[in-house]
Design an enzyme around this catalytic site. Structure first.
Site, PDB file in Angstrom:
ATOM      1  N   TYR A 163       0.792  -1.237   0.000  1.00 15.34           N
ATOM      2  CA  TYR A 163       0.000   0.000   0.000  1.00 15.34           C
ATOM      3  C   TYR A 163       0.821   1.283   0.000  1.00 15.34           C
ATOM      4  O   TYR A 163       0.271   2.372  -0.057  1.00 15.34           O
ATOM      5  CB  TYR A 163      -0.930   0.007   1.231  1.00 15.34           C
ATOM      6  CG  TYR A 163      -1.718  -1.264   1.298  1.00 15.34           C
ATOM      7  CD1 TYR A 163      -2.758  -1.484   0.412  1.00 15.34           C
ATOM      8  CD2 TYR A 163      -1.362  -2.286   2.175  1.00 15.34           C
ATOM      9  CE1 TYR A 163      -3.457  -2.675   0.407  1.00 15.34           C
ATOM     10  CE2 TYR A 163      -2.058  -3.483   2.176  1.00 15.34           C
ATOM     11  CZ  TYR A 163      -3.100  -3.663   1.291  1.00 15.34           C
ATOM     12  OH  TYR A 163      -3.777  -4.848   1.279  1.00 15.34           O
ATOM     13  N   ASP A 179       3.035   2.548  -2.181  1.00 11.43           N
ATOM     14  CA  ASP A 179       3.141   3.327  -3.423  1.00 11.43           C
ATOM     15  C   ASP A 179       1.930   4.235  -3.581  1.00 11.43           C
ATOM     16  O   ASP A 179       2.061   5.451  -3.747  1.00 11.43           O
ATOM     17  CB  ASP A 179       3.254   2.382  -4.623  1.00 11.43           C
ATOM     18  CG  ASP A 179       4.371   1.369  -4.448  1.00 11.43           C
ATOM     19  OD1 ASP A 179       5.527   1.801  -4.392  1.00 11.43           O
ATOM     20  OD2 ASP A 179       4.084   0.169  -4.327  1.00 11.43           O
ATOM     21  N   GLN A 193      -6.802   5.756   5.629  1.00 14.71           N
ATOM     22  CA  GLN A 193      -5.520   6.406   5.970  1.00 14.71           C
ATOM     23  C   GLN A 193      -5.602   7.379   7.167  1.00 14.71           C
ATOM     24  O   GLN A 193      -4.764   7.306   8.063  1.00 14.71           O
ATOM     25  CB  GLN A 193      -4.993   7.133   4.739  1.00 14.71           C
ATOM     26  CG  GLN A 193      -3.600   6.749   4.366  1.00 14.71           C
ATOM     27  CD  GLN A 193      -3.097   7.510   3.144  1.00 14.71           C
ATOM     28  OE1 GLN A 193      -3.715   8.456   2.660  1.00 14.71           O
ATOM     29  NE2 GLN A 193      -1.969   7.090   2.629  1.00 14.71           N
ATOM     30  N   ARG A 252       6.376   0.136   8.969  1.00  8.10           N
ATOM     31  CA  ARG A 252       7.170  -0.505   7.926  1.00  8.10           C
ATOM     32  C   ARG A 252       7.259   0.403   6.697  1.00  8.10           C
ATOM     33  O   ARG A 252       6.734   1.518   6.700  1.00  8.10           O
ATOM     34  CB  ARG A 252       6.534  -1.845   7.566  1.00  8.10           C
ATOM     35  CG  ARG A 252       5.270  -1.726   6.724  1.00  8.10           C
ATOM     36  CD  ARG A 252       4.626  -3.076   6.489  1.00  8.10           C
ATOM     37  NE  ARG A 252       3.696  -3.035   5.373  1.00  8.10           N
ATOM     38  CZ  ARG A 252       2.876  -4.018   5.048  1.00  8.10           C
ATOM     39  NH1 ARG A 252       2.857  -5.133   5.756  1.00  8.10           N
ATOM     40  NH2 ARG A 252       2.073  -3.905   3.999  1.00  8.10           N
ATOM     41  N   GLY A 253       7.893  -0.121   5.633  1.00 10.91           N
ATOM     42  CA  GLY A 253       7.864   0.542   4.328  1.00 10.91           C
ATOM     43  C   GLY A 253       8.334   1.982   4.381  1.00 10.91           C
ATOM     44  O   GLY A 253       9.383   2.295   4.962  1.00 10.91           O
ATOM     45  N   GLU A 254       7.546   2.850   3.766  1.00 13.41           N
ATOM     46  CA  GLU A 254       7.932   4.265   3.715  1.00 13.41           C
ATOM     47  C   GLU A 254       6.875   5.169   4.340  1.00 13.41           C
ATOM     48  O   GLU A 254       7.174   6.038   5.151  1.00 13.41           O
ATOM     49  CB  GLU A 254       8.197   4.688   2.262  1.00 13.41           C
ATOM     50  CG  GLU A 254       8.612   6.128   2.154  1.00 13.41           C
ATOM     51  CD  GLU A 254       9.129   6.524   0.786  1.00 13.41           C
ATOM     52  OE1 GLU A 254       9.788   5.716   0.113  1.00 13.41           O
ATOM     53  OE2 GLU A 254       8.879   7.681   0.385  1.00 13.41           O
ATOM     54  N   ASP A 255       5.613   4.971   3.956  1.00 10.77           N
ATOM     55  CA  ASP A 255       4.623   5.949   4.405  1.00 10.77           C
ATOM     56  C   ASP A 255       4.288   5.807   5.888  1.00 10.77           C
ATOM     57  O   ASP A 255       4.264   6.805   6.612  1.00 10.77           O
ATOM     58  CB  ASP A 255       3.352   5.841   3.559  1.00 10.77           C
ATOM     59  CG  ASP A 255       2.450   7.049   3.783  1.00 10.77           C
ATOM     60  OD1 ASP A 255       2.964   8.181   3.704  1.00 10.77           O
ATOM     61  OD2 ASP A 255       1.260   6.874   4.079  1.00 10.77           O
TER      62      ASP A 255
END
Ligand code: TRH
Length: 383
Positions: free
Chosen positions: A17, A19, A261, A277-280
């Site tokens: 999710y 991207d 979100q 995790r990830g980026e956002d």
């Protein structure tokens, strides 16, 4: 100077999710706060609909909160110069439809073309941020744009008023209780140390559950549906569907629905510790003003560990407990035989120090401005 007023953002969902999470956040902010007419091209509307229930996953074109959203089905199609936006952004170096690039070159005033890259704390980013790259055939120049943690990068995504909204929420125990109540938490689960756990399947979640179960402190661990499914199933002894929960000694594990979100932000604000995790979600945890640990997206040849260490070196060079916990959570700790209970208790005993760290970090990040505004001023400087 001719200020850009239209922008097209091309997003391919590689997986999960992040991207679409990042692209949607950027698109919405550019439209709402800067009055830009934004078109978001996205290849996977189903993932988009999970973070925004207002999205119709079957529509070719739709308006979502003031942003034009198009389903980017393939690379085919003819585009005209007048279809092309003033600013064109390819997210994570996606290939734009060739017809769109041709139309870009046909525009009298060429669009600003940016490749918005992934977030990393590594130093080389400063040297590459805003570098130009000429198209081999067409009269077009693309520029790299890197988010980042220093003034020589594009900064981090942050909506205007986000921190004020967070402060209002965190200072309002009634609102926090009501919010956690909507997620099904009982009063005793709310009173426990609340940890949100959003990580990849290879995370040592079972080990952490075991440590919390053996520890004396009441812990409520909140896991979004589908995350570390096998470990959660094993703990629950049942299917890990949203709403499922089980208490064993001081530990309760509760499965949350995947929330929109803005509610995910509230969850981070309401918890005492966040694992992201990830980026956002990683960036949102930094704005949550709560201690957090990062489960980084794994890459080939352990490239991600370099990125992880680069972030740790900037974020918490002096706090061994967080560094050890984070490295170990990512399978990179030096002392692999350290007991998880010990790691967790050491981390917990530094909670005040971590809260202070988080507040100071946030002040430093604010000095870099926000990514959307930085991107627009850079685009304006090119026209
Ligand atoms: O989902 P992620 O792992 O996403 C990404 C992608 O895999 C991407 O390809 C990769 O490049 C990147 O990681 C590093 O993690 P991330 O970035 O944290 O994105 C999750 C998004 O989902 C974020 O916008 C928050 C949102 N979210 C919700 O809206 N509701 C929820 O309940 C949860 C748990 C998350």
């Amino acid at each position: 100077m001719n200020q850009p007023t239209t922008l097209a953002l091309f997003c391919k969902v590689v997986d999960n999710y992040g991207d679409i999470g990042i692209c949607w956040r950027l698109a919405r902010q550019l439209a709402h706060e800067h009055g830009i007419a934004v078109t978001l091209w996205v290849d996977d509307l189903k993932s988009f609909a999970r973070i925004h229930p207002g999205v119709d996953a079957t529509a070719q074109a739709q308006q979502v909160d003031g942003v034009a959203v198009y389903h980017w089905r393939d690379q085919e199609g003819t585009y005209f110069a007048e279809d092309v936006a003033d600013i064109v952004i390819e997210f994570f170096a996606v290939d734009l439809p060739p017809g769109y690039v041709t139309a870009m070159a046909q525009r009298q005033v060429k669009p600003v073309w940016l490749n918005l890259e992934g977030l990393t704390a590594e130093e080389w980013v400063e040297g590459c941020h805003t570098l130009p790259s000429m198209h081999p055939r067409l009269p077009l120049t693309k520029h790299f744009f890197f988010p980042g943690f220093t003034a020589k990068t594009g900064g981090l995504l942050r909506e205007a008023g986000l921190l004020e909204e967070r402060d209002r929420f965190q200072r309002d125990p009634v609102a926090v209780t009501a919010f956690l109540g909507t997620l099904g938490l009982t009063p005793s689960q709310q009173a426990a140390r609340k940890v949100s756990l959003f990580c990849y399947p290879h995370a040592p979640a079972a080990e952490l559950f075991d440590a919390w179960r053996r520890g004396g402190e009441p812990v409520t661990c909140l896991v979004p549906e589908g995350v570390v499914r096998d470990d959660v199933r094993a703990f629950l002894g049942a299917e890990p569907v949203a709403g499922a929960s089980r208490t064993d000694g001081p530990l309760t594990v509760r499965v949350l629905p995947f929330v929109p979100q803005p509610d995910y932000d509230r969850l981070l604000w309401a918890c005492d510790v966040n694992i992201v995790r990830g980026e956002d979600s990683f960036v949102r945890a930094q704005w949550a003003n709560r201690p957090f640990a990062w489960h980084i997206y794994p890459q080939d040849e352990n490239l991600h560990l370099k990125k992880l260490r680069a972030f740790i070196a900037r974020y918490c060079p002096d706090i061994a407990s967080l560094e050890e916990f984070t490295l170990r959570f990512n399978g990179a700790g030096v002392e692999q035989n350290q007991d998880w209970l010990h790691l967790w208790q050491t981390l917990s005993s530094h909670i005040d120090q971590l809260a202070c760290l988080s507040a100071n970090w946030q002040k430093r990040m604010l000095e870099n401005g926000d990514l959307a505004s930085n991107l627009l001023s850079f685009a304006g400087s090119l026209r």
